[in-house]
Motif scaffolding. Structure first.
Motif, PDB file in Angstrom:
ATOM      1  N   GLU A 109      -5.844   4.677   6.403  1.00 19.51           N
ATOM      2  CA  GLU A 109      -6.891   5.215   5.524  1.00 19.51           C
ATOM      3  C   GLU A 109      -6.299   5.724   4.201  1.00 19.51           C
ATOM      4  O   GLU A 109      -6.981   6.408   3.442  1.00 19.51           O
ATOM      5  CB  GLU A 109      -7.620   6.354   6.228  1.00 19.51           C
ATOM      6  N   ILE A 110      -5.060   5.352   3.926  1.00 22.23           N
ATOM      7  CA  ILE A 110      -4.364   5.776   2.710  1.00 22.23           C
ATOM      8  C   ILE A 110      -3.812   4.562   1.985  1.00 22.23           C
ATOM      9  O   ILE A 110      -3.211   3.676   2.599  1.00 22.23           O
ATOM     10  CB  ILE A 110      -3.169   6.714   3.036  1.00 22.23           C
ATOM     11  N   GLY A 122       0.787  -1.229   0.000  1.00 19.40           N
ATOM     12  CA  GLY A 122       0.000   0.000   0.000  1.00 19.40           C
ATOM     13  C   GLY A 122       0.812   1.269   0.000  1.00 19.40           C
ATOM     14  O   GLY A 122       0.248   2.357   0.097  1.00 19.40           O
ATOM     15  N   GLY A 123       2.139   1.136  -0.132  1.00 24.96           N
ATOM     16  CA  GLY A 123       2.975   2.322  -0.198  1.00 24.96           C
ATOM     17  C   GLY A 123       3.905   2.484   0.987  1.00 24.96           C
ATOM     18  O   GLY A 123       3.645   1.972   2.094  1.00 24.96           O
ATOM     19  N   LEU A 124       4.999   3.196   0.774  1.00 31.48           N
ATOM     20  CA  LEU A 124       5.957   3.484   1.839  1.00 31.48           C
ATOM     21  C   LEU A 124       5.295   4.274   2.974  1.00 31.48           C
ATOM     22  O   LEU A 124       4.533   5.212   2.708  1.00 31.48           O
ATOM     23  CB  LEU A 124       7.109   4.315   1.280  1.00 31.48           C
ATOM     24  N   PRO A 133       3.727  -0.087  -5.624  1.00 30.29           N
ATOM     25  CA  PRO A 133       4.068   0.934  -6.610  1.00 30.29           C
ATOM     26  C   PRO A 133       5.593   1.001  -6.755  1.00 30.29           C
ATOM     27  O   PRO A 133       6.330   0.651  -5.828  1.00 30.29           O
ATOM     28  CB  PRO A 133       3.519   2.228  -6.008  1.00 30.29           C
ATOM     29  N   THR A 134       6.065   1.462  -7.905  1.00 28.55           N
ATOM     30  CA  THR A 134       7.498   1.518  -8.155  1.00 28.55           C
ATOM     31  C   THR A 134       8.212   2.287  -7.040  1.00 28.55           C
ATOM     32  O   THR A 134       7.842   3.418  -6.705  1.00 28.55           O
ATOM     33  CB  THR A 134       7.768   2.195  -9.506  1.00 28.55           C
ATOM     34  N   THR A 135       9.242   1.665  -6.493  1.00 28.77           N
ATOM     35  CA  THR A 135       9.924   2.220  -5.331  1.00 28.77           C
ATOM     36  C   THR A 135      10.513   3.607  -5.610  1.00 28.77           C
ATOM     37  O   THR A 135      10.331   4.553  -4.838  1.00 28.77           O
ATOM     38  CB  THR A 135      11.028   1.253  -4.866  1.00 28.77           C
ATOM     39  N   THR A 167      -5.622  -2.629  -0.537  1.00 21.09           N
ATOM     40  CA  THR A 167      -4.236  -2.997  -0.285  1.00 21.09           C
ATOM     41  C   THR A 167      -4.041  -4.508  -0.431  1.00 21.09           C
ATOM     42  O   THR A 167      -3.052  -4.974  -1.010  1.00 21.09           O
ATOM     43  CB  THR A 167      -3.799  -2.543   1.119  1.00 21.09           C
ATOM     44  N   ASP A 168      -4.990  -5.277   0.080  1.00 22.31           N
ATOM     45  CA  ASP A 168      -4.913  -6.736  -0.051  1.00 22.31           C
ATOM     46  C   ASP A 168      -4.930  -7.145  -1.526  1.00 22.31           C
ATOM     47  O   ASP A 168      -4.179  -8.041  -1.942  1.00 22.31           O
ATOM     48  CB  ASP A 168      -6.075  -7.396   0.689  1.00 22.31           C
TER      49      ASP A 168
END
Length: 397
Positions: A94-95, A69-71, A272-274, A262-263
């Motif tokens: 929530e993001i 779900g992101g850093l 997503p691309t780092t 996210t799951d």
């Protein structure tokens, strides 16, 4: 041979914006001087501080997997941005960060829609909304607005479109393709209906930084805690920071929905691309001067090109309030130049006038064309000159 394709993809309509851009590039490769006004991306490079941050992250070895779900640092940058710019408060759970706002929307519809669920889509609409809804088993329900309504639906129209199968309504402000913006009062009326009828609001705010004539962005989620609870805000850095190719977008809202998104991402995209995520941290935490510079450039172009486009015979043009598109009604021009449809008129503009625009049929308004003014003023003026000359040369009273 047995049927190779799944039923879900057989009704898909290819993106008209990407198709016209590809055709324009093909003609250019053949040496034809085509001016492309189809692309929905800024014509500026990504700001240097963001490029530097991306390079530094790679040099430091930040090139591995991240959470699906992101850093955490990027989520925090998004939370800070939403608080600073939109006066909205969210928690990390929530993001979700996704591979562009487009894929975030795709993932959202996958997790909220069951077979037969309806999603209300105001027309004009972005070309991918109905296709994404259909891919999730949902049914797009189109609510048409007119130029007299400034291409915005009313609360009464929304109420009349809601059934017991309605799951959500999409609000896109500033709008692609019309460039129109819902006022706080209009959003209040729409939100009142959504809350009363207990339907989700999907608020696509990807063009929030591109507003003109002193307008300031207002998110429907800002209206009240009750409205915020029912709203999923979708945004990203593609348009605001000229990062279309970096593919970073996000959704903010209900924790249960965000967890499910996210799951799903964990089984589809991993993360997503780092490098892009580190670039986006800088985009939100670093200087914002470039955002305003681009906005002023687009506004300046609009002020020059709008009256010139409006002067073309048979073109009826609303002046947009945001984004970087114009959506003129050209039905009279098409008719007077001998075409049965605006789609045919668009094809002729490409092959005979060497100007690539997108037919409005892909946006639910077949009487129109969409032009992007995210290109140089010199090319914009030449494109309008070509269209003007073409229409006048073919005009039949």
């Amino acid at each position: 041979m047995r049927d190779l394709l799944a039923n879900r993809v057989k009704t898909l309509t290819p993106s008209s914006t990407l198709a016209i851009t590809a055709k324009a590039k093909e003609l250019k490769a053949q040496g034809i001087d085509v001016i492309g006004l189809g692309a929905g991306e800024p014509d500026f490079n990504t700001p240097q501080n963001i490029l530097d941050a991306a390079a530094q992250s790679m040099a430091k070895g930040f090139t591995k997997y991240t959470p699906a779900g992101g850093l955490p640092a990027l989520k925090q940058a998004i939370i800070d941005k939403l608080s600073r710019d939109n006066h909205l408060s969210y928690k990390p759970n929530e993001i979700i960060v996704g591979i562009g706002a487009k894929h975030v929307l795709y993932t959202l519809f996958q997790v909220i829609l069951n077979e037969g669920d309806e999603v209300i889509i105001p027309a004009p609409y972005w070309v991918s909304y109905p296709e994404q809804v259909k891919l999730a088993g949902g049914i797009p329900v189109f609510v048409e607005s007119t130029s007299e309504q400034n291409y915005k639906i009313t609360a009464e129209q929304l109420r009349n479109a809601i059934t017991d199968k309605t799951k959500a309504v999409i609000i896109n402000s500033p709008s692609n393709p019309s460039g129109m913006v819902y006022s706080r009062e209009e959003l209040t009326e729409l939100a009142s209906v959504a809350v009363e009828k207990d339907i989700l609001i999907v608020s696509d705010e990807i063009y929030e930084k591109l507003l003109y004539n002193g307008l300031e962005h207002f998110s429907i989620a800002q209206l009240s805690d009750e409205v915020k609870t029912q709203t999923i805000v979708v945004n990203g850095v593609a348009k605001s920071h000229s990062m279309t190719g970096w593919r970073i977008g996000y959704a903010a809202g209900n924790a249960e929905i965000i967890k499910s998104m996210t799951d799903l991402a964990s089984h589809s995209t991993s993360n997503p691309t780092t490098t892009s995520q580190y670039a986006t941290i800088e985009a939100y935490n670093g200087p914002q001067d470039s955002v305003e510079e681009m906005r002023r450039a687009f506004e300046s172009r609009l002020e020059v090109i709008y009256p010139k486009l409006s002067a073309i015979p048979g073109f009826k043009v609303l002046k947009p309030q945001g984004a970087f598109y114009l959506l003129p009604d050209v039905s009279e021009a098409a008719l007077k130049t001998g075409f049965d449809s605006v789609d045919d008129f668009v094809s002729a503009l490409l092959t005979e006038a060497n100007v690539a625009v997108v037919p409005g049929s892909g946006f639910g308004v077949p009487s129109t064309i969409r032009l992007s003014y995210a290109t140089s003023l010199e090319l914009l003026e030449e494109a309008v000159r070509r269209m003007d000359n073409y229409v006048k040369s073919k005009w039949q009273d």
